[in-house]
Design a protein around this motif. Structure first.
Motif, short mmCIF file in Angstrom:
data_model
loop_
_atom_site.label_atom_id
_atom_site.label_comp_id
_atom_site.label_asym_id
_atom_site.label_seq_id
_atom_site.Cartn_x
_atom_site.Cartn_y
_atom_site.Cartn_z
N ALA A 1 -97.44 108.60 68.53
CA ALA A 1 -98.43 107.56 68.22
C ALA A 1 -97.75 106.27 67.78
O ALA A 1 -98.30 105.18 67.95
CB ALA A 1 -99.39 108.06 67.13
N SER A 2 -96.53 106.41 67.25
CA SER A 2 -95.82 105.21 66.78
C SER A 2 -95.46 104.27 67.92
O SER A 2 -95.14 103.10 67.70
CB SER A 2 -94.55 105.63 66.03
N ALA A 3 -95.50 104.76 69.16
CA ALA A 3 -95.17 103.90 70.30
C ALA A 3 -96.24 102.81 70.47
O ALA A 3 -95.93 101.67 70.79
CB ALA A 3 -95.06 104.72 71.58
N GLY A 4 -97.50 103.18 70.26
CA GLY A 4 -98.58 102.20 70.38
C GLY A 4 -98.99 101.97 71.82
O GLY A 4 -98.27 102.35 72.75
N ALA A 5 -100.16 101.34 71.99
CA ALA A 5 -100.72 101.16 73.32
C ALA A 5 -99.87 100.24 74.19
O ALA A 5 -99.63 100.52 75.37
CB ALA A 5 -102.15 100.63 73.22
N ALA A 6 -99.38 99.13 73.61
CA ALA A 6 -98.66 98.14 74.42
C ALA A 6 -97.38 98.73 75.00
O ALA A 6 -97.12 98.61 76.21
CB ALA A 6 -98.33 96.91 73.57
N LEU A 7 -96.59 99.38 74.14
CA LEU A 7 -95.33 99.94 74.63
C LEU A 7 -95.59 101.10 75.59
O LEU A 7 -94.82 101.32 76.52
CB LEU A 7 -94.45 100.41 73.47
N THR A 8 -96.68 101.84 75.35
CA THR A 8 -97.01 102.94 76.26
C THR A 8 -97.35 102.40 77.64
O THR A 8 -96.90 102.95 78.66
CB THR A 8 -98.19 103.75 75.70
N ALA A 9 -98.11 101.29 77.67
CA ALA A 9 -98.44 100.68 78.96
C ALA A 9 -97.17 100.19 79.65
O ALA A 9 -96.98 100.40 80.86
CB ALA A 9 -99.41 99.52 78.75
N LEU A 10 -96.29 99.56 78.88
CA LEU A 10 -95.01 99.08 79.44
C LEU A 10 -94.23 100.25 80.03
O LEU A 10 -93.69 100.18 81.14
CB LEU A 10 -94.20 98.39 78.34
N SER A 11 -94.19 101.32 79.25
CA SER A 11 -93.46 102.50 79.68
C SER A 11 -94.05 103.07 80.98
O SER A 11 -93.30 103.50 81.87
CB SER A 11 -93.50 103.55 78.57
N GLY A 12 -95.40 103.06 81.06
CA GLY A 12 -96.06 103.52 82.28
C GLY A 12 -95.69 102.67 83.48
O GLY A 12 -95.42 103.18 84.57
N GLY A 13 -95.64 101.35 83.26
CA GLY A 13 -95.23 100.45 84.34
C GLY A 13 -93.80 100.70 84.76
O GLY A 13 -93.47 100.74 85.95
N LEU A 14 -92.92 100.90 83.76
CA LEU A 14 -91.50 101.17 84.06
C LEU A 14 -91.33 102.49 84.81
O LEU A 14 -90.47 102.62 85.68
CB LEU A 14 -90.68 101.20 82.76
#
Lengths: 171, 291
Positions: free
Chosen positions: B75-88
């Protein structure tokens, strides 16, 4: 139809125990040797894999085509091997022919040389004729000198002596 | 399943994670839902930008990649970084190889590893029982027994275990419905337990941790049923998948006890994926160098 995702649904349903996903990949890559090694020839075209494929790939048709390709490929391979064998034989025969011709030419040359040498050895030395001519000239001069001395022609005797000296001493 | 199709398969895998997702939402609060939405959205955006084909969005693969990634991230990753990670995940791990069916590495783990390297603090695996895993990595000379005693509450029965059991349930459903081949998960659990048993010295101060601790900690069961099971990446033959699973499981234990990160599942899976083609070649009895 979608790309193969290698879900493996085709593997347990194959009655021949083949790996249809790998077979399909090998054929897609044109790797007939690999498809052959994977047992493509054993495919009985039962369509079980195709019926279970979530990507609805035309597996069975591809495998039939692959079997024909492998057959053609095997025939071509045999033909190529025969061609190569014939080429090798042709090459070896030609090499042998060329070597024989070369050896023959060498032998002929050697014989021509030996013949020429034999003729040269049989011929008398080239300056024999000249020596004989000079001997005859000396003898003639000697006879003329004897005659001039007997007749007391001092002037002719001196000229003949000089001519004899110019002709050189007898060998 | 009625007639299987690729999107149905993807959807079924996603459904199998629903119990675990609900458990995480109850344990970690409703804000996690933003992250669970952001992962798929990031991955779908990556797919839309790079593949430029509506069909590739509908096959469900990018959706599943983003969803699994969001589940793997703390949960510490947060929505923004999770979205970035999904894009990557799509941009580095899938699209450049030709999209669906062609990625050699698990895209979700590519996205996870990329985020871990870009933002090490955000994605320290806080998923399930990662706190014990982090503590295991730096328990400063305590024996396992001492350290377990020092923990607040029995770790074996905590939320980590519950989450692991939720993934186990989903995984069992996938196997029973024959949605995924059993070889990779079996190999993974075998490799994980085998390596953990071999490394276990009864709980000494340098112990790598109790085998059951490894099984029910972090993302081990998640990886066993939802990550190493990705059919596209890694090995494609039954023996190859079994060997790849063993390798990934054993490497997970190694990376957890020796690596710089608390959980090593992502790197273990990526490395094992990389060995996949070689393992397949061995299984097929073909030489690597052959043209």
């Amino acid at each position: 139809m979608m790309p193969c995702i290698h879900c493996g649904a085709c593997v347990p349903v194959c009655p021949k125990g083949l790996w249809p996903n790998q077979l399909y990949e090998a054929l897609a890559q044109g790797d007939l040797a690999r498809a052959d090694a994977l047992g493509l020839a054993r495919c009985g075209a039962c369509r079980a894999c195709q019926d279970h494929c979530p990507s609805t790939l035309p597996l069975t048709a591809r495998f039939r085509e692959g079997q024909r390709q492998v057959l053609r490929w095997t025939e071509a391979k045999t033909r190529a091997a025969e061609d190569a064998q014939q080429a090798a034989e042709r090459y070896e025969a030609r090499e042998a022919r060329l070597q024989a011709a070369e050896a023959e030419a060498l032998e002929a040359k050697r014989q021509r040389r030996a013949e020429a040498k034999r003729r040269t050895d049989a011929r008398p030395p080239a300056d024999n004729g000249a020596d004989a001519r000079r001997d005859a000239q000396r003898a003639a001069l000697q006879r003329a000198m004897d005659k001039a001395r007997a007749e007391g022609r001092e002037e002719d005797l001196a000229r003949l002596t000089a001519a004899l000296a110019a002709l050189g001493a007898a060998p | 399943m009625s007639r299987a199709s690729v999107p149905k398969l993807m959807l079924f895998v996603l459904l199998a994670t629903i119990p675990a997702a609900i458990l995480r939402l109850t344990l970690e609060g409703p804000t996690l839902s933003l992250q669970l939405l952001a992962g798929p959205m990031g991955a779908l955006a990556g797919e839309a930008l790079l593949r430029r084909s509506a069909a590739s969005l509908r096959d469900g693969s990018a959706l599943l990649t983003g969803w699994l990634l969001a589940l793997a991230l703390p949960a510490s990753a947060g929505a923004a970084l999770t979205a970035l990670s999904g894009g990557l995940a799509i941009a580095l791990g899938k699209a450049p190889f030709g999209g669906l069916g062609h990625n050699p590495f698990n895209p979700a783990m590519v996205g996870y590893a990329a985020l871990l390297m870009l933002f090490p603090l955000a994605s320290v695996d806080g998923m399930s029982g990662a706190t014990p895993l982090a503590a295991l990595a730096s328990r400063e000379g305590l024996t396992i027994a001492e350290w377990v005693e020092a923990q607040p509450g029995p770790w074996g029965t905590g939320p980590g275990l519950a989450l692991s059991l939720a993934f186990l349930t989903g995984g069992a459903a996938l196997l029973l419905r024959r949605a995924i081949p059993w070889h990779a998960p079996a190999g993974f659990l075998l490799g994980l337990l085998g390596a953990a048993v071999l490394a276990y010295d009864g709980g000494g101060s340098h112990s790598a941790g109790h085998p059951l601790f490894h099984l029910f900690s972090g993302s081990a069961l998640f990886a066993a049923f939802f990550i190493i099971t990705d059919p596209v990446s890694g090995a494609h033959t039954p023996p190859g998948r079994l060997a790849m699973g063993v390798l990934a499981g054993a490497l997970t234990v190694l990376f957890r006890s020796q690596g710089p990160f608390p959980d090593g599942v992502a790197f273990a899976v990526l490395l094992a994926n990389g060995a996949g083609p070689a393992l397949d070649a061995l299984a097929e009895g073909r030489r690597q160098s052959r043209a």
